[in-house]
Structure formats: C-alpha cells, structure tokens
Design an enzyme around this catalytic site. Structure first.
Site, PDB file in Angstrom:
ATOM      1  N   GLU A 156      45.828  38.216  34.660  1.00 45.56           N
ATOM      2  CA  GLU A 156      45.194  39.117  33.706  1.00 45.56           C
ATOM      3  C   GLU A 156      45.632  38.724  32.301  1.00 45.56           C
ATOM      4  OE1 GLU A 156      45.609  43.341  34.412  1.00 45.56           O
ATOM      5  OE2 GLU A 156      45.610  43.790  32.259  1.00 45.56           O
ATOM      6  N   GLU A 161      44.868  45.830  23.797  1.00 46.77           N
ATOM      7  CA  GLU A 161      44.945  47.199  24.281  1.00 46.77           C
ATOM      8  C   GLU A 161      45.485  48.031  23.127  1.00 46.77           C
ATOM      9  OE1 GLU A 161      45.993  47.811  28.765  1.00 46.77           O
ATOM     10  OE2 GLU A 161      47.510  46.489  27.887  1.00 46.77           O
TER      11      GLU A 161
END
Length: 283
Positions: A156, A161
């Site tokens: 990932e 974020e």
C-alpha cells in the site's frame, strides 16, 4: 484519429481528453517521462465507469460512512467526493452479530470511494494528483494505491491521508506475522498554513522507481522509502513494489483514525482537479 497522439492503456474517451490537455500535460511531464493515463474530470456527470470501480457499504477501519457511488460525481471540472450526514439502512444488519459491519442497523453518514479497475494499474512512474481537501476533525480524505492480492502483502502507498491535524505519507508491506509494517511521514498542518491551507488546491506527487518511492506535496518531500527495505517478511520474501498498483480516491469519516465525524460540517466536498500518471519512455 488523425493528428491525435494515442496514450497507451486508456480508452478513446480518455485519449480525447488527453489530446485536449496535451499542451499542459506534456509541459508538466518530468524529463524522460510520457503521459500514460489522465483523468481531467472535464465533463459533468458520473466518473468514467470504464476506469473506476465504486465501493459500497461499510468497508474498513470501523469507519462511520456508508460508501455509495452517487456521492462521487464530476462537476465544474472536478471530481467531487461528497460526505453527507444522512441515515442509510444497513441491509446486512444482524442483531446478534459481533462484526462491526453487521452490528450497526444504520449508517449516519454517506461518502464515496473509488479505485481504478485492474487494467488501470502501473509499476513505477510519476503520479500527480491536484486536489483540495477539508481539514476538519472527523474527515479522513486519502489518495492511495494497493497492489493485486491480499493486504498488506501486495503493498500500500498513501500519497495523502489527512487526520490528527496533519498530512501523512505512508508505505506499507507485510512485516512480522503478516502484520502491516509502515514507513510513515507526518506533516502538522501548523507548519504549512494551519486553517487557511485547505482554502486552495495542492499537488501531491509520487515518484516511484525500482529503487525508491518519494512522496511529496507542493514540492515538499514528506517521505522517502527505499524499496530494498520493503521486503515482505512472510510468504514470498520480496518487495511488493516491483508489481502493479491501482489508484484509490476516497473520503472516509471517523473510524479508528479520523476522529469524531459529528465535529465536521456537511455536506463536505473533497475535490480532485486531475489525476495523471507518467512513465519513463523506455519502460
């Protein structure tokens, strides 16, 4: 089509879009790279379903939103991912269930999560996404990628974020016992403008080569991960980052990282201006 340069790996509709944007995208390409994928979101309506898959329902991290495709739409030259305060019945509800997905009779919020379909995946390249997020508690916007196969073994990469009053840039793979092992960069909002920062669009970039992954925003490097340090510690002892990754765009609410969604304002819009992927011409 005469006079139009075809970009490998995209549909004719996307190729037309690339042709329309060719003057700007070609100038933006790093030296030695060429554009292989572009979404400019220039036509109002739903996102291109040839490219994007839409998640539905409760998904991960004990998040509070119910994902539904109607919360993602193109408007005014942007992809809009809209979080709403609205009640949705959970059709999978079971009164005696211990699963967080099944034990909730309702969702109190809705949002959207998109990821590119398997044929739209890339190994290495220069990934550039221009977007505008809202930096309120309870909101958890993200730009990220995952590989084909089980998580975290397939890897990932989080270009962006937002939660805990800051921007994060992360890379994950399989560590001891198959648990995720993270290399994380964190930038407090106070260092880049505080509350005023989210009034403008910003550009996130991933430079991904066979040697490293460099994640940045507006030219500021947030994290550099060497691929030699990302070898899975279980299963096949190799790095997942020599294999294709698919792109993901979503706006989560609450959950185990996002904070209290009741403190956010609704509807809340996460805007993506464009998504572009460049790769070296000899790859």
């Amino acid at each position: 089509m005469a006079g139009m340069k075809f970009v490998p790996g995209i549909s004719m509709a996307l190729a037309l879009c690339v042709a329309a944007e060719e003057e700007t995208t070609a100038g933006d390409a790093p030296a030695g790279y060429q554009l292989v994928f572009s979404q400019e979101f220039s036509e109002d309506g739903p996102p291109d379903e040839e490219v994007w898959h839409f998640e539905e329902g409760f998904t991960r991290n004990e998040e509070d939103q119910w994902y539904q495709k109607e919360n993602a739409f193109c408007e005014g030259g942007h992809l809009v991912i809209e979080a709403r305060r609205e009640k949705v019945v959970n059709p999978h509800y079971r009164e005696d269930s211990r699963s967080w997905r099944r034990s909730r009779p309702f969702a109190e919020y809705t949002s959207a999560s998109l990821h590119s379909k398997p044929e739209y995946a890339w190994t290495y390249g220069w990934f550039e996404i221009r977007a505008k997020i809202v930096t309120e508690e309870g909101l958890w916007p993200a730009i990220w990628t995952t590989g084909h196969g089980r998580w975290p073994h397939a890897g990932e990469i989080d270009l962006m974020e937002y939660y805990n009053h800051g921007l994060l840039a992360n890379v994950a793979w399989a560590g001891p016992g198959g648990r995720a092992k993270w290399d994380t960069g964190y930038l407090p909002m106070a260092e880049i403008g505080g509350e005023d920062w989210d009034q403008e669009f910003h550009t996130w970039v991933m430079e991904w080569t066979p040697e490293k992954i460099v994640l940045s925003v507006d030219g500021r490097v947030l994290n550099t991960t060497l691929l030699k340090d990302t070898v899975n510690e279980v299963g096949e002892r190799k790095s997942p980052f020599h294999e294709p990754q698919r792109l993901r765009l979503n706006l989560a609410l609450g959950g185990d990282r996002g904070g209290d969604p009741d403190k956010a304002s609704y509807p809340s819009r996460y805007l993506i201006d464009y998504v572009r992927v460049y790769q070296k011409k000899d790859d």
